[in-house]
Write an enzyme that holds these catalytic residues in place. Structure first.
Site, PDB file in Angstrom:
ATOM      1  CG  HIS A  84      -1.759   1.229   1.349  1.00  0.00           C
ATOM      2  ND1 HIS A  84      -2.962   1.343   0.693  1.00  0.00           N
ATOM      3  CD2 HIS A  84      -1.588   2.395   2.006  1.00  0.00           C
ATOM      4  CE1 HIS A  84      -3.493   2.526   0.954  1.00  0.00           C
ATOM      5  NE2 HIS A  84      -2.679   3.181   1.749  1.00  0.00           N
ATOM      6  CB  SER A 101      -8.466   5.033   7.878  1.00  0.00           C
ATOM      7  OG  SER A 101      -8.878   5.166   6.557  1.00  0.00           O
ATOM      8  NE  ARG A 114     -10.242  10.399  10.128  1.00  0.00           N
ATOM      9  CZ  ARG A 114      -9.407   9.665   9.380  1.00  0.00           C
ATOM     10  NH1 ARG A 114      -9.808   8.519   8.867  1.00  0.00           N
ATOM     11  NH2 ARG A 114      -8.178  10.067   9.166  1.00  0.00           N
ATOM     12  CG  ASP A 157     -11.923   3.648   6.333  1.00  0.00           C
ATOM     13  OD1 ASP A 157     -11.415   4.443   7.136  1.00  0.00           O
ATOM     14  OD2 ASP A 157     -11.667   3.645   5.126  1.00  0.00           O
TER      15      ASP A 157
HETATM   16  N1  URA Z   1      -5.915   7.257   3.490  1.00  0.00           N
HETATM   17  C1  URA Z   1      -6.848   6.483   4.073  1.00  0.00           C
HETATM   18  O1  URA Z   1      -7.218   5.453   3.531  1.00  0.00           O
HETATM   19  N2  URA Z   1      -7.362   6.858   5.248  1.00  0.00           N
HETATM   20  C2  URA Z   1      -7.000   7.981   5.890  1.00  0.00           C
HETATM   21  O2  URA Z   1      -7.488   8.264   6.959  1.00  0.00           O
HETATM   22  C3  URA Z   1      -6.026   8.806   5.272  1.00  0.00           C
HETATM   23  C4  URA Z   1      -5.497   8.407   4.066  1.00  0.00           C
END
Ligand code: URA
Length: 435
Positions: free
Chosen positions: A82, A183, A168, A161
């Protein structure tokens, strides 16, 4: 249990129990906990933080809030990768077929670009006919057959999420390390990986602007990995200047293919070998990164890495000839060069400005629904540290509309800094963090 008590507990610096965190995530996902209470809790977390145990619990609860991919029918250790996102970051396009060619099964879900940072799924669509939406069975079968598949993220992965991230975004609580870490890790865990390699980008073109911030985030994610039993390694890498030379979808695909063939830019090749070799170690295929690196270099030199990408393109509905003949990929109509006005050394290339210029050309999107132009973008001719003479080309712009070209030129004014001298090398990889 009452949400108001959990908000008060966190406001006063307390630690929530595993059951309380599960209650909060389940309640928020099913709508019984409203946005206003979740907002207050997220702001309390922003100021008070979370313990490693709480962060791990939040991650697992979010991972379990929707569909979870079961990769156990695939042989071997599944290592996911990732990136926190950046400009010109085509690492996955290279790493996925490369480590698959070495024998690590790659069943990967990737995202689309948003803002100035590009997305693997958009880039792959530069191959005409390439399907990014596949059934679960098609996806797994392809990995069994050829060892690799890269598809778009399933809509039903980590709904908690999805909801919390959107909240957020509008309540000024994105920048809370436990929330960012949980997240990202919840999505990786739901996607089924046994081990996770994180590329945490730092610099002007990245989410994390300082090495300290990047390190804090990397440490938090590695700690979550340890807590939930997934081996996790984080590489903190530079995103002050774009990665490689190409920025823009088809342009990046071309550069990725060149890199798979061992003819890529120095920085991209180095990052790919560093990440890929660690993935081979995590997957138990080699004993150390030197052995892994040698294996990957051989796969590049023999053409097997390029062949693996071609197999993947064919298996997902594209034409493998597009990989071997890059002139078949989308091409822009207007080619415009920008030249240096003075002699000197390139002392900085503003990744964010280059990223914005590529979005203005049409290569990226500002809202999730915007269509993009796969052909357009920029190709740098010089990187930080290179010597340049007045009149030499700094960057080639690939555009499809005159007005968009003009807008992009304005966007990237001052992006190249040329000085009489440069102060030392900027590292590509700042740190490797393991549990
Ligand atoms: N990328 C994500 O997947 N989540 C976050 O909170 C910030 C960046």
């Amino acid at each position: 249990m009452r949400m108001v008590d959990m908000i008060a507990k966190k406001r006063d610096g307390g630690e929530l129990t595993t059951e309380e965190i599960q209650f909060l995530v389940t309640g928020y996902t099913d709508g019984s906990i409203p946005d206003y209470q979740m907002s207050a809790w997220a702001m309390a977390v922003f100021f008070r933080g979370m313990t490693a145990r709480e962060t791990g619990d939040l991650t697992l609860a979010m991972a379990g809030s929707g569909e979870q991919l079961d990769l156990s029918s695939l042989q071997g250790i599944k290592v996911d990768k990732h990136s926190t996102g950046g400009v010109g970051d085509k690492t996955t396009l290279v790493v996925a077929p490369l480590v698959a060619a070495a024998g690590i099964p790659v069943a990967k879900m990737s995202g689309r670009g948003l803002g100035y940072s590009g997305g693997t799924i958009d880039k792959l669509e530069s191959f005409a006919g390439f399907e990014v939406e596949r059934t679960r069975e098609q996806f797994l079968q392809q990995v069994r057959d050829i060892g690799v598949s890269v598809i778009g993220q399933s809509g039903n992965l980590t709904p908690a999420d999805k909801k919390l991230y959107a909240l957020r975004d509008v309540t000024a609580t994105v920048e809370a390390v436990p929330l960012i870490a949980s997240s990202i890790m919840s999505k990786k865990i739901a996607a089924g990986a046994d081990a996770i390699l994180l590329d945490v980008k730092v610099g002007k073109g990245a989410f994390m602007k300082s090495i300290e911030e990047a390190e804090t985030l990397a440490n938090a994610m590695v700690a979550i990995g340890s807590q939930v039993g997934r081996k996790t390694v984080a590489v903190i890498s530079d995103m002050n200047q774009p990665l490689g030379f190409a920025v823009g979808n088809a342009l990046e695909v071309k550069e990725a293919v060149e890199t798979l063939a061992g003819r890529g830019p120095r920085d991209l090749t180095e990052l790919v070998l560093s990440i890929g070799s660690r993935m081979l170690v995590m997957g138990g295929l080699v004993g150390d990164v030197e052995e892994g690196r040698k294996k990957l270099e051989d796969l590049m030199a023999s053409g097997k890495a390029v062949d693996k990408l071609a197999e993947m393109v064919e298996a997902q509905g594209g034409n493998k000839q597009d990989v071997y003949d890059l002139s078949r990929l989308p091409q822009a109509k207007i080619i415009h060069t920008v030249t240096a006005e003075q002699d000197g050394f390139v002392s900085a290339i503003d990744a964010e400005a280059i990223g914005h210029a590529s979005v203005v050309l049409g290569a990226g999107r500002l809202t999730k629904e915007m269509p993009i132009d796969l052909a357009v973008g920029l190709v740098l001719h010089k990187k930080r540290g290179d010597q340049v003479k007045a009149g030499e080309v700094l960057v080639t712009i690939h555009a499809n509309e005159d007005q968009l070209l003009k807008n992009a030129l304005k966007e990237m004014e001052g992006a190249f800094q040329i000085s009489t001298a440069i102060d030392g090398e900027q590292p590509l990889i700042y740190k490797i963090i393991e549990a």
